[in-house]
Design a protein around this motif. Structure first.
Motif, PDB file in Angstrom:
ATOM      1  N   ASN A  53     -70.117 -17.880 -12.540  1.00  0.00           N
ATOM      2  CA  ASN A  53     -68.800 -17.686 -12.225  1.00  0.00           C
ATOM      3  C   ASN A  53     -68.275 -16.559 -12.720  1.00  0.00           C
ATOM      4  O   ASN A  53     -68.157 -16.463 -13.824  1.00  0.00           O
ATOM      5  N   TYR A  54     -67.574 -15.722 -11.902  1.00  0.00           N
ATOM      6  CA  TYR A  54     -66.952 -14.704 -12.827  1.00  0.00           C
ATOM      7  C   TYR A  54     -65.398 -15.125 -12.659  1.00  0.00           C
ATOM      8  O   TYR A  54     -65.115 -15.383 -11.693  1.00  0.00           O
ATOM      9  N   LEU A  55     -64.929 -15.124 -13.932  1.00  0.00           N
ATOM     10  CA  LEU A  55     -63.570 -15.773 -14.116  1.00  0.00           C
ATOM     11  C   LEU A  55     -62.508 -14.622 -14.091  1.00  0.00           C
ATOM     12  O   LEU A  55     -61.279 -15.059 -13.903  1.00  0.00           O
ATOM     13  N   SER A  56     -62.859 -13.639 -14.706  1.00  0.00           N
ATOM     14  CA  SER A  56     -61.756 -12.412 -14.868  1.00  0.00           C
ATOM     15  C   SER A  56     -62.542 -11.131 -15.146  1.00  0.00           C
ATOM     16  O   SER A  56     -63.618 -11.177 -15.637  1.00  0.00           O
ATOM     17  N   ALA A  57     -61.928 -10.123 -14.892  1.00  0.00           N
ATOM     18  CA  ALA A  57     -62.629  -8.820 -15.274  1.00  0.00           C
ATOM     19  C   ALA A  57     -62.332  -8.584 -16.839  1.00  0.00           C
ATOM     20  O   ALA A  57     -61.713  -9.332 -17.519  1.00  0.00           O
ATOM     21  N   TRP A  86     -67.469 -13.580 -22.943  1.00  0.00           N
ATOM     22  CA  TRP A  86     -66.243 -13.361 -23.475  1.00  0.00           C
ATOM     23  C   TRP A  86     -65.993 -11.723 -23.540  1.00  0.00           C
ATOM     24  O   TRP A  86     -66.846 -11.315 -23.858  1.00  0.00           O
ATOM     25  N   ALA A  87     -64.908 -11.313 -23.365  1.00  0.00           N
ATOM     26  CA  ALA A  87     -64.611  -9.927 -23.567  1.00  0.00           C
ATOM     27  C   ALA A  87     -63.518  -9.884 -24.458  1.00  0.00           C
ATOM     28  O   ALA A  87     -62.475 -10.627 -24.623  1.00  0.00           O
ATOM     29  N   ARG A 107     -59.249 -11.900 -26.808  1.00  0.00           N
ATOM     30  CA  ARG A 107     -60.390 -12.498 -26.415  1.00  0.00           C
ATOM     31  C   ARG A 107     -60.357 -13.304 -25.093  1.00  0.00           C
ATOM     32  O   ARG A 107     -59.474 -14.206 -25.073  1.00  0.00           O
ATOM     33  N   LYS A 108     -61.235 -12.989 -24.115  1.00  0.00           N
ATOM     34  CA  LYS A 108     -60.881 -13.510 -22.737  1.00  0.00           C
ATOM     35  C   LYS A 108     -62.158 -14.017 -22.337  1.00  0.00           C
ATOM     36  O   LYS A 108     -63.110 -13.084 -22.218  1.00  0.00           O
TER      37      LYS A 108
END
Length: 143
Positions: free
Chosen positions: A91-95, A121-122, A128-129
């Motif tokens: 699941n991709y949650l965010s860019a 995490w990015a 941190r996202k």
């Protein structure tokens, strides 16, 4: 979370296996941490792994998560085993921008199947996202 100590021979095997992965070399990825049932891989999002809007390409995110989950599984297997991915769902949650950290873990170890998960995490400009969640199955194979 505190994990069991990792046999130094298993850690050496995991790190040597990671060093042979040409895709991880292409990404300039690093195996940052290996413990019993976990593995952490990081890599910078540079122009080679971006999609058209400058964010991390989904294939890049997926590859880091797959490898982190696979190496987490490998830490719990005998020295005579390697692992191969049988199936994965992400699941991709965010860019994401900046640097990615994929944290793999074993959900259920087994002799025939190992159920795994990974969170990606990015880290960018001090934030941190959580950008992706992966779950799947690894298959132990004899080398």
């Amino acid at each position: 979370m505190i994990s069991d100590p990792l046999d130094p021979a298993i850690e050496a095997k995991v790190r040597e296996s990671f060093a042979r992965q040409s895709l991880m070399r292409l990404f300039n990825a690093q195996l940052d941490e290996v413990t019993s049932g976990t593995a952490k891989i990081s890599a910078t999002i540079d122009e080679r792994v971006q999609q058209q809007q400058g964010f991390a390409h989904g294939g890049f995110v997926f590859s880091l998560a797959d490898s982190a989950a696979g190496y987490a599984a490998l830490t719990l297997l005998p020295m005579t085993n390697e692992v191969m991915t049988a199936e994965l769902k992400i699941n991709y949650l965010s860019a994401g921008k900046g640097r990615l950290i994929a944290e793999g873990r074993v959900l259920k170890p087994g002799h025939r199947l190992v159920v795994v998960a990974a969170d990606v995490w990015a880290e960018h400009e001090g934030a941190r996202k959580h950008i992706a969640a992966l779950q799947g199955t690894m298959v132990p194979v004899t080398t």
